[in-house]
Design a protein around this motif. Structure first.
Motif, mmCIF file in Angstrom:
data_model
loop_
_atom_site.group_PDB
_atom_site.id
_atom_site.type_symbol
_atom_site.label_atom_id
_atom_site.label_comp_id
_atom_site.label_asym_id
_atom_site.label_seq_id
_atom_site.Cartn_x
_atom_site.Cartn_y
_atom_site.Cartn_z
ATOM 1 N N VAL A 174 -8.897 37.608 -30.156
ATOM 2 C CA VAL A 174 -9.555 37.672 -28.894
ATOM 3 C C VAL A 174 -9.794 36.383 -28.487
ATOM 4 O O VAL A 174 -9.493 36.177 -27.060
ATOM 5 N N LEU A 175 -10.285 35.380 -28.930
ATOM 6 C CA LEU A 175 -10.606 34.031 -28.764
ATOM 7 C C LEU A 175 -9.422 33.371 -28.417
ATOM 8 O O LEU A 175 -9.219 32.639 -27.416
ATOM 9 N N SER A 176 -8.024 33.649 -29.246
ATOM 10 C CA SER A 176 -7.236 33.095 -28.963
ATOM 11 C C SER A 176 -6.212 33.461 -27.658
ATOM 12 O O SER A 176 -5.884 32.606 -26.946
ATOM 13 N N LEU A 177 -6.564 34.629 -27.258
ATOM 14 C CA LEU A 177 -6.152 35.204 -25.867
ATOM 15 C C LEU A 177 -6.783 34.197 -24.802
ATOM 16 O O LEU A 177 -6.160 33.697 -23.844
ATOM 17 N N TYR A 178 -8.091 33.847 -24.815
ATOM 18 C CA TYR A 178 -8.652 32.949 -24.027
ATOM 19 C C TYR A 178 -7.928 31.828 -24.129
ATOM 20 O O TYR A 178 -7.698 30.968 -22.945
ATOM 21 N N TRP A 179 -7.700 31.106 -25.059
ATOM 22 C CA TRP A 179 -7.170 29.691 -25.330
ATOM 23 C C TRP A 179 -5.786 29.710 -24.602
ATOM 24 O O TRP A 179 -5.542 28.755 -24.085
ATOM 25 N N HIS A 180 -5.155 30.622 -25.026
ATOM 26 C CA HIS A 180 -3.694 30.743 -24.461
ATOM 27 C C HIS A 180 -3.571 30.901 -23.133
ATOM 28 O O HIS A 180 -2.961 30.366 -22.255
ATOM 29 N N PHE A 181 -4.494 31.378 -22.442
ATOM 30 C CA PHE A 181 -4.871 31.750 -20.967
ATOM 31 C C PHE A 181 -5.087 30.090 -20.348
ATOM 32 O O PHE A 181 -4.533 29.754 -19.395
ATOM 33 N N VAL A 182 -6.092 29.533 -20.997
ATOM 34 C CA VAL A 182 -6.472 28.179 -20.579
ATOM 35 C C VAL A 182 -5.080 27.252 -20.706
ATOM 36 O O VAL A 182 -4.965 26.567 -19.480
ATOM 37 N N ASP A 183 -4.460 27.335 -21.517
ATOM 38 C CA ASP A 183 -3.214 26.669 -21.829
ATOM 39 C C ASP A 183 -2.206 27.017 -20.636
ATOM 40 O O ASP A 183 -1.553 25.993 -20.381
ATOM 41 N N ALA A 184 -1.879 28.545 -20.378
ATOM 42 C CA ALA A 184 -1.090 28.624 -19.294
ATOM 43 C C ALA A 184 -1.491 28.074 -17.803
ATOM 44 O O ALA A 184 -0.672 27.990 -17.208
ATOM 45 N N VAL A 185 -2.800 28.051 -17.786
ATOM 46 C CA VAL A 185 -3.262 27.718 -16.598
ATOM 47 C C VAL A 185 -2.944 26.274 -16.468
ATOM 48 O O VAL A 185 -2.763 25.860 -15.249
ATOM 49 N N TRP A 186 -2.978 25.408 -17.503
ATOM 50 C CA TRP A 186 -2.819 24.099 -17.364
ATOM 51 C C TRP A 186 -1.184 24.005 -16.864
ATOM 52 O O TRP A 186 -0.889 22.922 -16.169
#
Length: 198
Positions: A174-186
């Motif tokens: 679940v935490l990794s989903l957030y981090w992948h989202f942050v990376d995709a936004v970048w």
């Protein structure tokens, strides 16, 4: 031949509700994506409308190294989750540490870029429309990186203390989903601000 003989019989599994953590994170990501869309649209709308300099072309350089670090951190976090799933807690700790390090390098790079923009190039949030929209969009992303790094650091601390095992895999996912989202936004911010916006 009967109809039952034609249709293959499969073992039926009882339908299971999706994880509350995954559903909650998906809802958070959708809400955050809407906020980022607003900031990206504002940046694009005001692009080139500043009455005074500096302009993006004058001061922005493509942050190649820090971008590679941040985007690589998605892979290292994926490897941490996979390691935890297999019960390899020490390997999970190692991948989490590398993830936190890569995210930290990105934040330091962003801080150095902002220092240069403010004190050398004279671009502040009040300088012009470009400064306002740039610091708002990149700052919003930076805030999300800080939150993600804080949570990843907590996971790393729990891992180092032996309090993270394969029963916690779903929580780390679940935490990794957030981090992948942050990376995709970048990726979007990088393209809009540093590539197309120059």
């Amino acid at each position: 031949m009967s109809e039952a003989a034609i249709i293959p019989q499969h073992e039926t599994e009882a339908w299971k509700l999706p994880s509350r953590g995954v559903v909650g994170m998906a809802c958070l990501i959708l809400a955050e994506a809407a906020i980022f869309i607003i900031f990206v649209v504002a940046y694009l709308f005001y692009l080139g409308k500043s009455l005074s300099g500096p302009t993006p072309r004058d001061v922005l350089e493509l942050p190649v190294f820090t971008s590679i670090c941040l985007l690589s951190s998605s892979l290292t976090l994926h490897l941490a989750v996979a390691s935890l799933h297999k019960g390899a807690t020490r390997l999970c700790s190692l991948w989490l540490a590398i993830t936190v390090l890569l995210g930290g390098i990105f934040l330091v790079g962003t801080g150095m870029e902002w220092y240069h923009l403010i004190y050398v190039d004279g671009l502040t949030i009040r300088t012009n429309l470009f400064g306002t929209t740039f610091y708002s969009l990149v700052g919003l992303h930076g805030f999300h990186v800080i939150v993600g790094l804080f949570l990843l650091s907590l996971a790393l601390l729990f891992s180092l203390r032996g309090q993270l095992n394969n029963s916690h895999t779903e929580k780390l996912e679940v935490l990794s989903l957030y981090w992948h989202f942050v990376d995709a936004v970048w990726i979007v911010v990088l393209l809009v601000v540093y590539v197309f916006g120059r």
